[in-house]
Design a protein around this motif. Structure first.
Motif, PDB file in Angstrom:
ATOM      1  N   GLN A  40      97.758  50.491  44.446  1.00  0.00           N
ATOM      2  CA  GLN A  40      96.397  49.966  44.343  1.00  0.00           C
ATOM      3  C   GLN A  40      95.932  49.985  42.891  1.00  0.00           C
ATOM      4  O   GLN A  40      95.336  49.031  42.405  1.00  0.00           O
ATOM      5  N   GLN A  41      96.233  51.055  42.192  1.00  0.00           N
ATOM      6  CA  GLN A  41      95.831  51.181  40.793  1.00  0.00           C
ATOM      7  C   GLN A  41      96.469  50.089  39.932  1.00  0.00           C
ATOM      8  O   GLN A  41      95.791  49.433  39.147  1.00  0.00           O
ATOM      9  N   ILE A  42      97.775  49.873  40.082  1.00  0.00           N
ATOM     10  CA  ILE A  42      98.408  48.875  39.215  1.00  0.00           C
ATOM     11  C   ILE A  42      97.993  47.461  39.588  1.00  0.00           C
ATOM     12  O   ILE A  42      97.897  46.592  38.725  1.00  0.00           O
ATOM     13  N   ARG A  43      97.711  47.205  40.872  1.00  0.00           N
ATOM     14  CA  ARG A  43      97.214  45.887  41.277  1.00  0.00           C
ATOM     15  C   ARG A  43      95.879  45.598  40.612  1.00  0.00           C
ATOM     16  O   ARG A  43      95.637  44.476  40.174  1.00  0.00           O
ATOM     17  N   GLN A  44      95.020  46.604  40.548  1.00  0.00           N
ATOM     18  CA  GLN A  44      93.712  46.430  39.915  1.00  0.00           C
ATOM     19  C   GLN A  44      93.842  46.148  38.425  1.00  0.00           C
ATOM     20  O   GLN A  44      92.941  45.617  37.815  1.00  0.00           O
ATOM     21  N   GLN A  45      94.980  46.495  37.847  1.00  0.00           N
ATOM     22  CA  GLN A  45      95.238  46.236  36.441  1.00  0.00           C
ATOM     23  C   GLN A  45      96.023  44.933  36.241  1.00  0.00           C
ATOM     24  O   GLN A  45      96.436  44.622  35.132  1.00  0.00           O
ATOM     25  N   GLY A  46      96.254  44.182  37.325  1.00  0.00           N
ATOM     26  CA  GLY A  46      96.874  42.867  37.214  1.00  0.00           C
ATOM     27  C   GLY A  46      98.376  42.818  37.446  1.00  0.00           C
ATOM     28  O   GLY A  46      98.991  41.770  37.264  1.00  0.00           O
ATOM     29  N   PHE A  47      98.996  43.914  37.847  1.00  0.00           N
ATOM     30  CA  PHE A  47     100.434  43.930  38.111  1.00  0.00           C
ATOM     31  C   PHE A  47     100.693  43.568  39.571  1.00  0.00           C
ATOM     32  O   PHE A  47      99.861  43.808  40.443  1.00  0.00           O
ATOM     33  N   SER A  48     101.864  43.030  39.832  1.00  0.00           N
ATOM     34  CA  SER A  48     102.241  42.631  41.179  1.00  0.00           C
ATOM     35  C   SER A  48     102.920  43.789  41.910  1.00  0.00           C
ATOM     36  O   SER A  48     103.827  44.419  41.383  1.00  0.00           O
ATOM     37  N   CYS A  49     102.457  44.068  43.122  1.00  0.00           N
ATOM     38  CA  CYS A  49     103.115  45.035  43.999  1.00  0.00           C
ATOM     39  C   CYS A  49     102.808  44.600  45.426  1.00  0.00           C
ATOM     40  O   CYS A  49     101.815  45.020  46.026  1.00  0.00           O
ATOM     41  N   ALA A  50     103.660  43.714  45.930  1.00  0.00           N
ATOM     42  CA  ALA A  50     103.421  43.117  47.242  1.00  0.00           C
ATOM     43  C   ALA A  50     103.323  44.173  48.335  1.00  0.00           C
ATOM     44  O   ALA A  50     102.448  44.130  49.177  1.00  0.00           O
ATOM     45  N   GLU A  51     104.232  45.112  48.308  1.00  0.00           N
ATOM     46  CA  GLU A  51     104.231  46.182  49.316  1.00  0.00           C
ATOM     47  C   GLU A  51     104.887  47.415  48.699  1.00  0.00           C
ATOM     48  O   GLU A  51     106.048  47.382  48.320  1.00  0.00           O
ATOM     49  N   PRO A  52     104.142  48.530  48.566  1.00  0.00           N
ATOM     50  CA  PRO A  52     104.760  49.734  48.021  1.00  0.00           C
ATOM     51  C   PRO A  52     105.805  50.278  48.987  1.00  0.00           C
ATOM     52  O   PRO A  52     105.554  50.400  50.175  1.00  0.00           O
ATOM     53  N   VAL A  53     106.998  50.561  48.475  1.00  0.00           N
ATOM     54  CA  VAL A  53     108.085  51.074  49.303  1.00  0.00           C
ATOM     55  C   VAL A  53     108.210  52.582  49.126  1.00  0.00           C
ATOM     56  O   VAL A  53     108.204  53.328  50.100  1.00  0.00           O
ATOM     57  N   THR A  54     108.303  53.035  47.863  1.00  0.00           N
ATOM     58  CA  THR A  54     108.371  54.465  47.577  1.00  0.00           C
ATOM     59  C   THR A  54     107.597  54.782  46.307  1.00  0.00           C
ATOM     60  O   THR A  54     107.422  53.929  45.441  1.00  0.00           O
ATOM     61  N   ALA A  55     107.159  56.012  46.220  1.00  0.00           N
ATOM     62  CA  ALA A  55     106.545  56.538  44.994  1.00  0.00           C
ATOM     63  C   ALA A  55     107.010  57.972  44.854  1.00  0.00           C
ATOM     64  O   ALA A  55     106.788  58.794  45.740  1.00  0.00           O
TER      65      ALA A  55
END
Length: 92
Positions: A40-55
């Motif tokens: 969610q954080q990186i999406r708000q900064q304009g990066f693409s993350c269609a579906e988080p798999v692992t962190a």
């Protein structure tokens, strides 16, 4: 605009709280929650993350706020910084 900043701060606070947990104490659901928050954080900064798999925490650094995020469409190294934008590095 103020509401958006409040939501961002709340998301960062939850992500930093997840950083404070010992790695051994995190469950699979904890990793999923961390992945969703970091994504969610990186999406708000304009990066693409269609579906988080692992962190997972980056084992190469001692800083608990550095995460390796794997999304369905990209891989990132993310350093969460309180009250600032995250430092995001694409690893592909």
């Amino acid at each position: 605009m103020q509401i958006r900043k409040s939501r961002l701060r709340a998301a960062l606070a939850m992500a930093c709280a997840a950083c404070a947990l010992p790695a051994a104490a995190q469950s699979d659901s904890g990793d999923a929650e961390a992945g969703a928050l970091v994504a969610q954080q990186i999406r708000q900064q304009g990066f693409s993350c269609a579906e988080p798999v692992t962190a997972n925490r980056d084992p190469s650094v001692d800083d608990d706020a550095v995460w390796l995020l794997t999304c369905a469409d990209a891989h990132y190294r993310v350093r969460l910084i309180p009250d600032q934008a995250a430092e995001v590095q694409r690893l592909d």
